[in-house]
Write a protein that holds these residues in place. Structure first.
Motif, PDB file in Angstrom:
ATOM      1  N   TYR A 565     -66.796 -44.708-108.946  1.00  0.00           N
ATOM      2  CA  TYR A 565     -67.229 -43.318-108.851  1.00  0.00           C
ATOM      3  C   TYR A 565     -66.010 -42.401-108.842  1.00  0.00           C
ATOM      4  CZ  TYR A 565     -71.883 -44.972-107.451  1.00  0.00           C
ATOM      5  OH  TYR A 565     -73.110 -45.586-107.420  1.00  0.00           O
ATOM      6  N   LEU A 566     -66.197 -41.191-109.319  1.00  0.00           N
ATOM      7  CA  LEU A 566     -65.216 -40.118-109.171  1.00  0.00           C
ATOM      8  C   LEU A 566     -65.910 -38.993-108.417  1.00  0.00           C
ATOM      9  CD1 LEU A 566     -62.532 -38.630-109.768  1.00  0.00           C
ATOM     10  CD2 LEU A 566     -63.591 -37.819-111.894  1.00  0.00           C
ATOM     11  N   THR A 567     -65.388 -38.639-107.254  1.00  0.00           N
ATOM     12  CA  THR A 567     -66.078 -37.654-106.422  1.00  0.00           C
ATOM     13  C   THR A 567     -65.127 -36.570-105.930  1.00  0.00           C
ATOM     14  OG1 THR A 567     -65.745 -38.802-104.303  1.00  0.00           O
ATOM     15  CG2 THR A 567     -67.652 -39.461-105.636  1.00  0.00           C
ATOM     16  N   PHE A 568     -65.754 -35.459-105.497  1.00  0.00           N
ATOM     17  CA  PHE A 568     -65.027 -34.289-105.015  1.00  0.00           C
ATOM     18  C   PHE A 568     -65.624 -33.862-103.671  1.00  0.00           C
ATOM     19  CE2 PHE A 568     -64.444 -34.543-109.525  1.00  0.00           C
ATOM     20  CZ  PHE A 568     -63.164 -34.074-109.768  1.00  0.00           C
ATOM     21  N   PRO A 569     -64.945 -33.015-102.908  1.00  0.00           N
ATOM     22  CA  PRO A 569     -65.378 -32.686-101.547  1.00  0.00           C
ATOM     23  C   PRO A 569     -66.774 -32.063-101.478  1.00  0.00           C
ATOM     24  CG  PRO A 569     -63.092 -32.063-101.849  1.00  0.00           C
ATOM     25  CD  PRO A 569     -63.609 -32.449-103.197  1.00  0.00           C
ATOM     26  N   THR A 596     -68.924 -25.308-104.739  1.00  0.00           N
ATOM     27  CA  THR A 596     -69.574 -24.596-105.850  1.00  0.00           C
ATOM     28  C   THR A 596     -68.680 -24.518-107.082  1.00  0.00           C
ATOM     29  OG1 THR A 596     -70.846 -23.278-104.262  1.00  0.00           O
ATOM     30  CG2 THR A 596     -70.734 -22.480-106.529  1.00  0.00           C
ATOM     31  N   ASP A 597     -67.499 -23.890-106.917  1.00  0.00           N
ATOM     32  CA  ASP A 597     -66.642 -23.641-108.078  1.00  0.00           C
ATOM     33  C   ASP A 597     -66.198 -24.937-108.750  1.00  0.00           C
ATOM     34  OD1 ASP A 597     -66.938 -21.058-107.238  1.00  0.00           O
ATOM     35  OD2 ASP A 597     -64.896 -20.818-106.487  1.00  0.00           O
ATOM     36  N   THR A 598     -65.705 -25.871-107.959  1.00  0.00           N
ATOM     37  CA  THR A 598     -65.217 -27.131-108.536  1.00  0.00           C
ATOM     38  C   THR A 598     -66.352 -27.919-109.175  1.00  0.00           C
ATOM     39  OG1 THR A 598     -63.429 -27.230-106.900  1.00  0.00           O
ATOM     40  CG2 THR A 598     -63.982 -29.273-108.034  1.00  0.00           C
ATOM     41  N   GLN A 599     -67.505 -27.939-108.529  1.00  0.00           N
ATOM     42  CA  GLN A 599     -68.643 -28.674-109.080  1.00  0.00           C
ATOM     43  C   GLN A 599     -69.110 -28.053-110.403  1.00  0.00           C
ATOM     44  OE1 GLN A 599     -70.113 -31.526-107.999  1.00  0.00           O
ATOM     45  NE2 GLN A 599     -68.524 -31.700-106.432  1.00  0.00           N
ATOM     46  N   ASN A 600     -69.087 -26.735-110.481  1.00  0.00           N
ATOM     47  CA  ASN A 600     -69.472 -26.074-111.733  1.00  0.00           C
ATOM     48  C   ASN A 600     -68.506 -26.406-112.861  1.00  0.00           C
ATOM     49  OD1 ASN A 600     -71.718 -24.880-110.576  1.00  0.00           O
ATOM     50  ND2 ASN A 600     -70.671 -22.951-110.108  1.00  0.00           N
ATOM     51  N   ARG A 601     -67.211 -26.432-112.545  1.00  0.00           N
ATOM     52  CA  ARG A 601     -66.228 -26.779-113.570  1.00  0.00           C
ATOM     53  C   ARG A 601     -66.363 -28.239-113.988  1.00  0.00           C
ATOM     54  NH1 ARG A 601     -65.517 -22.953-116.374  1.00  0.00           N
ATOM     55  NH2 ARG A 601     -63.951 -24.225-117.460  1.00  0.00           N
ATOM     56  N   LEU A 602     -66.677 -29.120-113.045  1.00  0.00           N
ATOM     57  CA  LEU A 602     -66.880 -30.537-113.379  1.00  0.00           C
ATOM     58  C   LEU A 602     -68.059 -30.683-114.331  1.00  0.00           C
ATOM     59  CD1 LEU A 602     -66.358 -33.575-112.994  1.00  0.00           C
ATOM     60  CD2 LEU A 602     -67.815 -33.472-110.942  1.00  0.00           C
ATOM     61  N   LYS A 603     -69.144 -29.997-114.015  1.00  0.00           N
ATOM     62  CA  LYS A 603     -70.334 -30.068-114.864  1.00  0.00           C
ATOM     63  C   LYS A 603     -70.026 -29.615-116.282  1.00  0.00           C
ATOM     64  CE  LYS A 603     -75.165 -28.491-114.994  1.00  0.00           C
ATOM     65  NZ  LYS A 603     -76.201 -27.674-114.286  1.00  0.00           N
ATOM     66  N   ASN A 612     -72.812 -37.954-120.741  1.00  0.00           N
ATOM     67  CA  ASN A 612     -72.720 -36.915-119.723  1.00  0.00           C
ATOM     68  C   ASN A 612     -73.418 -37.387-118.450  1.00  0.00           C
ATOM     69  OD1 ASN A 612     -72.417 -34.559-118.330  1.00  0.00           O
ATOM     70  ND2 ASN A 612     -73.341 -33.242-119.892  1.00  0.00           N
ATOM     71  N   PRO A 613     -72.701 -38.095-117.549  1.00  0.00           N
ATOM     72  CA  PRO A 613     -73.351 -38.645-116.350  1.00  0.00           C
ATOM     73  C   PRO A 613     -73.776 -37.553-115.386  1.00  0.00           C
ATOM     74  CG  PRO A 613     -70.984 -38.916-116.213  1.00  0.00           C
ATOM     75  CD  PRO A 613     -71.266 -38.383-117.581  1.00  0.00           C
ATOM     76  N   PRO A 614     -74.860 -37.756-114.667  1.00  0.00           N
ATOM     77  CA  PRO A 614     -75.324 -36.748-113.704  1.00  0.00           C
ATOM     78  C   PRO A 614     -74.402 -36.685-112.488  1.00  0.00           C
ATOM     79  CG  PRO A 614     -76.661 -38.729-113.542  1.00  0.00           C
ATOM     80  CD  PRO A 614     -75.758 -38.933-114.723  1.00  0.00           C
ATOM     81  N   ILE A 639     -69.547 -38.285-109.956  1.00  0.00           N
ATOM     82  CA  ILE A 639     -70.224 -39.042-111.008  1.00  0.00           C
ATOM     83  C   ILE A 639     -69.926 -40.520-110.881  1.00  0.00           C
ATOM     84  CG2 ILE A 639     -70.149 -37.102-112.618  1.00  0.00           C
ATOM     85  CD1 ILE A 639     -67.739 -38.521-113.955  1.00  0.00           C
ATOM     86  N   GLN A 640     -70.807 -41.308-111.446  1.00  0.00           N
ATOM     87  CA  GLN A 640     -70.567 -42.747-111.530  1.00  0.00           C
ATOM     88  C   GLN A 640     -69.799 -43.034-112.821  1.00  0.00           C
ATOM     89  OE1 GLN A 640     -74.069 -45.188-111.485  1.00  0.00           O
ATOM     90  NE2 GLN A 640     -72.929 -47.100-111.211  1.00  0.00           N
ATOM     91  N   ILE A 641     -68.771 -43.859-112.713  1.00  0.00           N
ATOM     92  CA  ILE A 641     -67.988 -44.250-113.888  1.00  0.00           C
ATOM     93  C   ILE A 641     -68.668 -45.469-114.510  1.00  0.00           C
ATOM     94  CG2 ILE A 641     -65.694 -44.829-114.775  1.00  0.00           C
ATOM     95  CD1 ILE A 641     -65.833 -42.103-113.473  1.00  0.00           C
ATOM     96  N   THR A 642     -69.680 -45.205-115.287  1.00  0.00           N
ATOM     97  CA  THR A 642     -70.421 -46.291-115.929  1.00  0.00           C
ATOM     98  C   THR A 642     -69.622 -46.841-117.104  1.00  0.00           C
ATOM     99  OG1 THR A 642     -71.522 -44.782-117.447  1.00  0.00           O
ATOM    100  CG2 THR A 642     -72.586 -45.150-115.310  1.00  0.00           C
ATOM    101  N   PRO A 643     -69.943 -48.054-117.565  1.00  0.00           N
ATOM    102  CA  PRO A 643     -69.258 -48.586-118.761  1.00  0.00           C
ATOM    103  C   PRO A 643     -69.398 -47.661-119.960  1.00  0.00           C
ATOM    104  CG  PRO A 643     -70.470 -50.332-117.643  1.00  0.00           C
ATOM    105  CD  PRO A 643     -70.859 -49.051-116.960  1.00  0.00           C
TER     106      PRO A 643
END
Length: 680
Positions: A565-569, A596-603, A612-614, A639-643
């Motif tokens: 997984y790759l995650t943020f605060p 909010t801001d970081t999650q929006n930029r990640l999306k 485009n993983p959820p 997000i999950q780092i899927t294959p």
């Protein structure tokens, strides 16, 4: 890690990374390959359909096709090609040779978990390891019997020194110790034989540990200490506890043309000398998830220079509170051209300092190396008297202090140049003038006929050699230009005339340089422009530098096969931890930035890839650190780092304005590169 000294060229203080490889995106997916960065600007240049035209025309096409304005500006391309006709190949060549992308300097821990003690105390760790070895009772009992047999077989041998700690005193023999133990009454405080032998075993194990620690851990099957080695990292204490592979990423900009000095660019307020040119930084670590998988957690993303810009332009309040700060217009940064101007100004200022030092040294040597002390003293005295006489003759130059002092010492006419003919009042007056006037303080007045006591403070003040004082030299030069000073030998006067002519040219050069500085300042930094802060790429918007951190994080997560997984605060406590503040002391914008801001930029950033993983909530479950039996999980979002996602990123590459060294994992290190510098 590249040090400051290694980055900075000694001749100019500039940095040049050298010619960059052709960094277009990978086109083929190879099993086991690593994802890598590519420059969307170089890609857009290569995909131009028009072969030549005005730079502004081709630039507009590139921007529509994904090029980044910051890359074109901070590569110097805008400045180099401005108003010119240019070809597609010339733009590509320029960007390859002057790649403006950020260098990422990565600091990573060697071992351990964040929050663990930076290092065990030597004694504490030794005692822990020995105590664990003592838990092997069959080994301890066998060793006790061996010690007892040795003591009985060698009664006259001195006991080992370490037994002094356990029992007895220095110089005791084996028989002495055994006799003392035998004669001790049962109800005494002295140890019995078994306790004594137990202590001897403990002392011997301590000696074994001190002699060879690695061998001790292996021989007695002792668990290695969980030591957190911070290495070159600096802020692991401000990160949630229990993370492994703690990493600090410093995104640094260096002018690829070498014209802007590092010190003229925006930088961080952290990381010591590496703070220079650090535009932003991120801090990451790897945590177990509740489900037992691994998550790379980007605990902090921050741009110190961008944060400073948010203080606003209220010049009456340099540190406004947040509520006031947020409603102010942000401070402005210097663009690339303005940064060039500042660098040029500083370069010219350095030249003024260098030439001024050279001028002072020329003047000092001109007099000090060619005149003896008696001649220097006389020349200084006469020059000082000459200057004072100018004031005596011109009442408009006299201040009230001078007038009062002249009246007190009955000074009406010009003073004679020869101090031997001075009256007592004239000599006293002269001394006070030398003391009170800045331009005379470097003049050595003392002469053999001076009636003052040398040890008096005022006289000691006069003993500074005027040749070391620019004002003193100037006073002497003015005097020599006005009077023949014919008592100086002809050879010196000829030498002085020649060197003084050279010095006049140097003075004129200094004056011209100062005028050039003033013109640059007037043309570029007058009025409001003068309040601009040092600039760097991506300072015009928060989204720009946040995207760079997200891109780097995706690359690292995809290239690490152990990361799921790759995650943020998402947890307010974890957010407060990286800021070093309590939750109640957080500024309102901090939580919003991460949640909010970081999650929006990640999306938005994820849309650059075919898969485009959820984005969802991921609970991190850090292991207990040393001294704790339990730990608390906390939430994050990512997000999950899927294959499928990993394959998509490797195929497409990560568009970014940064150049990072690819750190391989395991067998992936063996992968080569193709001729374009793409990982294969």
């Amino acid at each position: 890690m590249i040090t400051l000294a290694q980055r900075q060229r000694p001749d100019t203080g500039h940095v040049r990374r050298g010619d960059m490889a052709n960094l277009s995106k990978p086109t083929d997916y190879v099993l086991g390959a690593l994802a890598k960065f590519f420059s969307p600007t170089i890609k857009a240049a290569k995909e131009l359909l028009q072969e030549k035209g005005s730079y502004e025309q081709l630039k507009a096409m590139m921007l529509r096709n994904g090029a980044k304005a910051d890359e074109l500006e901070w590569s110097g391309a805008d400045d180099f090609f401005k108003g010119k006709k240019v070809t597609k190949s010339e733009i590509i060549q320029y960007l390859n040779e002057n790649d403006p992308r950020l260098n990422i300097s990565t600091r990573k821990v060697d071992s351990g978990l964040t929050g663990d003690s930076p290092s065990y105390g030597v004694v504490d760790e030794r005692n822990r390891a020995v105590a664990e070895a003592m838990e092997d009772r069959p080994m301890v009992n066998e060793e006790k019997l061996n010690i007892l047999d040795n003591m009985k077989s060698n009664p006259d041998d001195l006991v080992p020194f370490e037994s002094d700690v356990a029992y007895g005193s220095s110089g005791d023999t084996n028989s002495d110790i055994l006799e003392k133990i035998k004669n001790n009454p049962d109800d005494s405080d002295f140890m019995d034989l078994d306790t004594y032998l137990e202590s001897r075993v403990f002392e011997r194990l301590k000696n074994d540990y001190n002699y060879d620690q690695p061998s001790f851990y292996q021989r007695y099957n002792i668990e290695l200490p969980k030591v957190f080695n911070a290495g070159e990292t600096e802020y692991s204490n401000y990160f949630p506890e229990g993370a492994e592979d703690y990493t600090e990423n410093l995104f640094q900009y260096f002018d690829p043309t070498g014209r802007i000095k590092m010190t003229n660019l925006a930088g961080s307020g952290h990381f010591g000398e590496d703070a220079i040119s650090t535009v932003m930084h991120s801090r990451t670590g790897i945590f177990p998830t509740r489900s037992g998988e691994k998550a790379m957690y980007v605990g902090e993303g921050q741009s110190d220079p961008f944060q400073k810009l948010q203080q606003g332009k209220d010049l009456t309040d340099p540190e406004p509170i947040y509520e006031k700060k947020r409603n102010l217009p942000r401070l402005l940064t210097r663009n690339y051209d303005e940064s060039l101007s500042v660098s040029k100004m500083n370069e010219l200022t350095d030249k003024v300092y260098s030439d001024s030092r050279k001028l002072r040294e020329n003047n000092r040597k001109m007099f000090a190396n060619n005149l003896n002390q008696e001649e220097l003293g006389r020349l200084g005295r006469e020059a000082a008297i000459f200057q004072i006489n100018k004031i005596i003759k011109d009442p408009t130059k006299q201040n009230d202090t001078f007038k009062d002092m002249a009246k007190a010492f009955k000074i009406k006419d010009e003073l004679p140049l020869d101090t031997s003919s001075f009256t007592e009042d004239e000599l006293e007056f002269l001394h006070y003038q030398l003391y009170n006037f800045e331009e005379f303080r470097g003049v050595n007045l003392l002469a053999k006929d001076d009636k003052r006591i040398v040890d008096e403070p005022l006289s000691r003040r006069m003993q500074t050699a005027w040749t070391r004082e620019p004002l003193g030299v100037e006073a002497v030069q003015e005097y020599m230009a006005s009077k023949p000073v014919d008592w100086l030998n002809e050879g010196f006067r000829r030498y002085y005339g020649n060197l003084n002519a050279d010095n006049m040219l140097l003075k004129m050069d200094i004056l011209d340089t100062r005028k050039a500085i003033e013109k640059i300042e007037l043309d570029n930094f007058s009025g409001e422009q003068g309040f601009k802060k040092a600039g760097a790429p991506f300072m015009s918007s928060q989204d720009k530098w946040v995207d760079q951190i997200i891109g780097k994080s995706i690359l690292d997560a995809v290239n690490n096969p152990n990361v799921d997984y790759l995650t943020f605060p998402d947890d307010i406590g974890a957010i407060a931890k990286v800021t070093g503040k309590n939750i109640e002391d957080l500024e309102p914008g901090t939580e919003k930035f991460y949640k909010t801001d970081t999650q929006n930029r990640l999306k938005k950033f994820l849309k650059k890839f075919d898969v485009n993983p959820p984005i969802g909530q991921v609970f991190l479950n850090p292991p207990p650190i040393a001294g704790q039996n339990t730990s608390e999980s906390f939430s994050s979002r990512g997000i999950q780092i899927t294959p499928e996602f990993r394959e998509s990123v490797i195929k497409k590459g990560v568009p970014t304005a940064a150049v990072a060294p690819i750190i391989g994992y395991g067998a992936l290190n063996s992968m080569g590169e193709n001729e374009n510098g793409d990982q294969m």
